[in-house]
Design a protein around this motif. Structure first.
Motif, mmCIF file in Angstrom:
data_model
loop_
_atom_site.group_PDB
_atom_site.id
_atom_site.type_symbol
_atom_site.label_atom_id
_atom_site.label_comp_id
_atom_site.label_asym_id
_atom_site.label_seq_id
_atom_site.Cartn_x
_atom_site.Cartn_y
_atom_site.Cartn_z
ATOM 1 N N ARG A 1 3.889 1.548 -1.113
ATOM 2 C CA ARG A 1 4.528 1.681 -2.417
ATOM 3 C C ARG A 1 3.564 2.236 -3.457
ATOM 4 O O ARG A 1 3.935 3.074 -4.287
ATOM 5 C CB ARG A 1 5.079 0.321 -2.863
ATOM 6 C CG ARG A 1 6.307 -0.128 -2.077
ATOM 7 C CD ARG A 1 6.780 -1.497 -2.520
ATOM 8 N NE ARG A 1 7.989 -1.895 -1.802
ATOM 9 C CZ ARG A 1 8.565 -3.078 -1.917
ATOM 10 N NH1 ARG A 1 8.030 -3.989 -2.713
ATOM 11 N NH2 ARG A 1 9.654 -3.364 -1.232
ATOM 12 N N HIS A 2 2.304 1.753 -3.419
ATOM 13 C CA HIS A 2 1.293 2.275 -4.342
ATOM 14 C C HIS A 2 1.079 3.766 -4.112
ATOM 15 O O HIS A 2 0.936 4.542 -5.076
ATOM 16 C CB HIS A 2 -0.026 1.528 -4.168
ATOM 17 C CG HIS A 2 -0.055 0.186 -4.835
ATOM 18 N ND1 HIS A 2 0.490 -0.051 -6.077
ATOM 19 C CD2 HIS A 2 -0.570 -1.005 -4.428
ATOM 20 C CE1 HIS A 2 0.317 -1.311 -6.411
ATOM 21 N NE2 HIS A 2 -0.330 -1.916 -5.425
ATOM 22 N N TYR B 1 6.668 0.157 -10.967
ATOM 23 C CA TYR B 1 6.346 -0.285 -12.320
ATOM 24 C C TYR B 1 7.136 0.545 -13.333
ATOM 25 O O TYR B 1 7.319 1.740 -13.144
ATOM 26 C CB TYR B 1 4.849 -0.121 -12.596
ATOM 27 C CG TYR B 1 3.959 -0.861 -11.631
ATOM 28 C CD1 TYR B 1 3.962 -2.250 -11.598
ATOM 29 C CD2 TYR B 1 3.114 -0.183 -10.766
ATOM 30 C CE1 TYR B 1 3.144 -2.937 -10.721
ATOM 31 C CE2 TYR B 1 2.298 -0.863 -9.883
ATOM 32 C CZ TYR B 1 2.318 -2.235 -9.863
ATOM 33 O OH TYR B 1 1.506 -2.906 -8.991
ATOM 34 N N THR C 1 0.831 -1.204 0.000
ATOM 35 C CA THR C 1 0.000 0.000 0.000
ATOM 36 C C THR C 1 0.866 1.255 0.000
ATOM 37 O O THR C 1 0.595 2.217 -0.740
ATOM 38 C CB THR C 1 -0.924 0.006 1.239
ATOM 39 O OG1 THR C 1 -1.765 -1.151 1.204
ATOM 40 C CG2 THR C 1 -1.797 1.254 1.257
ATOM 41 N N ARG D 1 3.905 5.753 -5.648
ATOM 42 C CA ARG D 1 3.798 5.803 -7.109
ATOM 43 C C ARG D 1 2.707 6.767 -7.557
ATOM 44 O O ARG D 1 2.917 7.587 -8.456
ATOM 45 C CB ARG D 1 3.501 4.402 -7.652
ATOM 46 C CG ARG D 1 4.600 3.389 -7.397
ATOM 47 C CD ARG D 1 4.074 1.985 -7.567
ATOM 48 N NE ARG D 1 5.000 0.982 -7.068
ATOM 49 C CZ ARG D 1 4.653 -0.234 -6.721
ATOM 50 N NH1 ARG D 1 3.394 -0.622 -6.811
ATOM 51 N NH2 ARG D 1 5.550 -1.095 -6.271
ATOM 52 N N MET E 1 -2.329 4.599 -14.122
ATOM 53 C CA MET E 1 -2.345 5.378 -12.889
ATOM 54 C C MET E 1 -2.885 6.786 -13.139
ATOM 55 O O MET E 1 -3.636 7.336 -12.325
ATOM 56 C CB MET E 1 -0.948 5.430 -12.274
ATOM 57 C CG MET E 1 -0.521 4.127 -11.620
ATOM 58 S SD MET E 1 0.943 4.272 -10.562
ATOM 59 C CE MET E 1 2.219 4.386 -11.813
#
Length: 304
Positions: free
Chosen positions: A103-104, A143, A101, A107, A152
């Motif tokens: 890391r998301h 990614y 979470t 990003r 995204m």
């Protein structure tokens, strides 16, 4: 005198609390002894069903050495071991989920800042590498496919749009003005850029925000009106034929927009007769400047 009268009375056995220190599984209830371990594991014996009233230490020792009791202790150990394993696995999953979470979030925040500052998606990888070099461990794994960056961006755009639409649909925002302009995308496809203008229900501030592009296949006033009405209905900003919330319209001075008989403004006034249409000040200034330049002579060359 009878022999029975000469014999001493038989001593009644009683439960000794000290037994509970030696036999930790023992429980005394209603003048009977029970085994809590065998009860938990579902064994059927006198220490689990009816209870044992034989208050002798030997009875407790026999039960402790019985197959039922030994099996129950083994089962209980396995259960506790399994519970510990499950708890550890659950904790590891929670930790991994939190890490993923975080890391998301890193990003998405990076893509959001890039989008707001008009930074090309090609710069995503070097920006993430820079964050990792600066000590952000959650930026070390990310990614790298361009398609993921586009996804995204789409997710963020949808979140912003949903929040904006929610604010526009708020009952405390009873009136909306629309600013429209025709534009073309890279494929030279005609689109209508739509900017609602409204008063924020909480702060009282006047906001103007981009809400979307609507493809136009028919560039007449009727075609633009149909495309606009379809867009407003899709977003839930109008219900059926009720356009009472749409009270303002700002456009350029093109005849298809401001025509007195068949312009877009005239057609929208048929849906809400109190709608006010204005000719965009920026477009008017541009027209005034371009027309005024025609009468200017520079170095003997008349302006055009």
């Amino acid at each position: 005198m009878a022999d029975s009268e000469l014999q001493p009375a038989k001593k009644k056995r009683r439960f000794l609390p000290a037994w509970m220190e030696e036999f930790w599984w023992l429980k005394e209830e209603n003048e009977k002894m029970y085994c809590e371990i065998c009860k938990v594991t579902g064994k059927k014996n006198p220490f689990t069903t009816s209870g044992c009233n034989n208050y002798q230490k030997s009875a407790l020792e026999r039960h402790q050495n019985s197959k039922d009791h030994i099996t129950s202790i083994s089962d209980l150990k396995l259960r506790k071991s399994f519970q510990v394993t499950v708890a550890n696995a659950k904790k590891n999953i929670e930790n991994e989920t939190q890490e993923i979470t975080r890391r998301h979030i890193v990003r998405l925040r990076t893509v959001y800042v890039m989008t707001k500052n008009n930074i090309a998606a090609d710069n995503f990888i070097p920006i993430m590498e820079l964050q990792a070099a600066n000590g952000c461990s959650d930026a070390s794994v990310f990614y790298k496919k361009p398609k993921i960056i586009s996804e995204m961006e789409s997710v963020l755009a949808k979140c912003v749009e949903d929040n904006f639409i929610k604010e526009l649909k708020d009952p405390r925002t009873p009136f909306i003005g629309l600013m429209l302009d025709e534009t073309c995308d890279i494929s030279i496809e005609k689109k209508l850029a739509i900017y609602p203008r409204y008063v924020n229900s909480e702060t009282g501030a006047v906001n103007t925000s981009f809400v979307g592009n609507k493809r136009i296949t028919n560039c007449t006033a009727s075609g633009i009106k149909d495309a606009l009405c379809e867009f407003l209905e899709e977003k839930g900003l109008v219900q059926g034929d009720d356009y009472s919330r749409i009270v303002g319209l700002g456009t350029d001075g093109a005849a298809v927009m401001t025509g007195r008989h068949n312009g877009l403004g005239v057609k929208l006034k048929q849906l809400n007769n109190i709608l006010i249409q204005v000719h965009c000040v920026a477009h008017r200034l541009n027209l005034a400047a371009s027309q005024a330049s025609k009468d200017i002579i520079l170095n003997g060359i008349e302006g055009r």
